[in-house]
Scaffold this motif. Structure first.
Motif, short mmCIF file in Angstrom:
data_model
loop_
_atom_site.label_atom_id
_atom_site.label_comp_id
_atom_site.label_asym_id
_atom_site.label_seq_id
_atom_site.Cartn_x
_atom_site.Cartn_y
_atom_site.Cartn_z
N VAL A 1 -19.41 -17.25 -6.96
CA VAL A 1 -18.95 -15.98 -7.50
C VAL A 1 -17.80 -15.38 -6.70
CG1 VAL A 1 -19.69 -13.58 -7.91
CG2 VAL A 1 -21.22 -15.46 -8.46
N VAL A 2 -17.73 -15.66 -5.42
CA VAL A 2 -16.80 -14.97 -4.53
C VAL A 2 -15.34 -15.07 -4.99
CG1 VAL A 2 -16.48 -16.88 -2.89
CG2 VAL A 2 -16.29 -14.49 -2.09
N GLY A 3 -14.95 -16.14 -5.61
CA GLY A 3 -13.58 -16.28 -6.09
C GLY A 3 -13.26 -15.43 -7.31
N LEU A 4 -14.28 -14.84 -7.92
CA LEU A 4 -14.10 -14.06 -9.13
C LEU A 4 -14.13 -12.56 -8.90
CD1 LEU A 4 -16.59 -16.14 -11.33
CD2 LEU A 4 -14.10 -16.39 -11.20
N VAL A 5 -14.34 -12.15 -7.65
CA VAL A 5 -14.50 -10.72 -7.35
C VAL A 5 -13.56 -10.29 -6.24
CG1 VAL A 5 -16.92 -10.72 -8.11
CG2 VAL A 5 -16.38 -11.13 -5.71
N ASP A 6 -13.32 -8.98 -6.16
CA ASP A 6 -12.51 -8.43 -5.07
C ASP A 6 -13.30 -8.32 -3.78
OD1 ASP A 6 -10.27 -8.10 -6.72
OD2 ASP A 6 -10.95 -6.11 -7.37
N LYS A 7 -14.59 -7.98 -3.90
CA LYS A 7 -15.45 -7.80 -2.74
C LYS A 7 -16.86 -8.25 -3.13
CE LYS A 7 -16.33 -5.94 1.38
NZ LYS A 7 -15.68 -6.31 2.61
N LEU A 8 -17.50 -8.99 -2.24
CA LEU A 8 -18.85 -9.48 -2.47
C LEU A 8 -19.75 -9.00 -1.34
CD1 LEU A 8 -20.67 -11.39 -4.21
CD2 LEU A 8 -20.16 -13.15 -2.52
N TYR A 9 -20.83 -8.32 -1.71
CA TYR A 9 -21.81 -7.85 -0.74
C TYR A 9 -23.04 -8.74 -0.85
CZ TYR A 9 -18.95 -3.66 -0.58
OH TYR A 9 -17.90 -2.79 -0.43
#
Length: 131
Positions: free
Chosen positions: A10-18
Motif C-alpha cells: 500500500v505504501v506506494g499508493l499513499v502520501d503517508k502510512l501509519y
C-alpha cells in the motif's frame, strides 16, 4: 502493522502510512518491510486503546485484518470509537471481525469451549456501528 505484509503493498499508493501495533517486534518487522519508504511511514506502538491525538480527523482510510478477532468486546468498542475519532469526515475503515451471525462464524463459535486470545472473539455486524 502485522509485520508490514499489507503495508508494503500500500505504501506506494499513499502520501503517508501509519502502522500501529501493540508489539514492538511487529513494528520492527514492518520497518524492515518498508525500509525503502521510511520517509512516508510512521510506526506507532500502542500501549492502550487510545490512538494519538495528533491524528484526530486526519486519516482517509484505516485497514485492520485478523486483529479484532482476538480482542474482547470492550477493547473492540474502545478501538472502534478511536478509529471514528481519527478518520476524516466521510472517510472509511475496513475492519475484519468474526461474525457470529454468519453460518461459518456460528460453527466456529460453538466449536470453542471458551474465549482465548488464540481463538476468535465473535461479534455481530450491528456491534460495529459506532453511531
Amino acid at each position: 502493522s502485522g509485520g508490514g505484509r499489507v503495508a508494503s503493498r500500500v505504501v506506494g499508493l499513499v502520501d503517508k502510512l501509519y502502522c500501529f501495533d501493540i508489539a514492538q517486534e511487529m513494528l520492527s518487522r514492518a520497518k524492515l518491510a518498508l525500509k525503502d519508504n521510511h520517509h512516508k511511514s510512521e510506526f506507532i506502538l500502542l500501549n492502550d486503546t487510545k490512538l494519538p491525538d495528533h491524528l484526530t480527523n486526519k486519516l482517509d482510510f484505516i485497514y485492520s485484518f485478523d486483529v479484532f478477532v482476538h480482542l474482547d468486546l470492550h477493547t473492540i468498542w474502545q478501538y472502534l470509537n478511536q478509529i471514528n475519532k481519527v478518520l476524516k469526515p466521510g472517510a472509511y475503515a475496513l475492519i475484519h471481525t468474526a461474525n457470529i451471525t454468519a453460518p461459518l462464524g456460528w460453527n466456529r463459535f460453538v466449536s470453542q469451549s471458551k474465549y482465548s486470545v488464540g481463538g476468535f472473539y465473535f461479534i455481530s455486524p450491528q456491534f460495529t456501528h459506532t453511531h
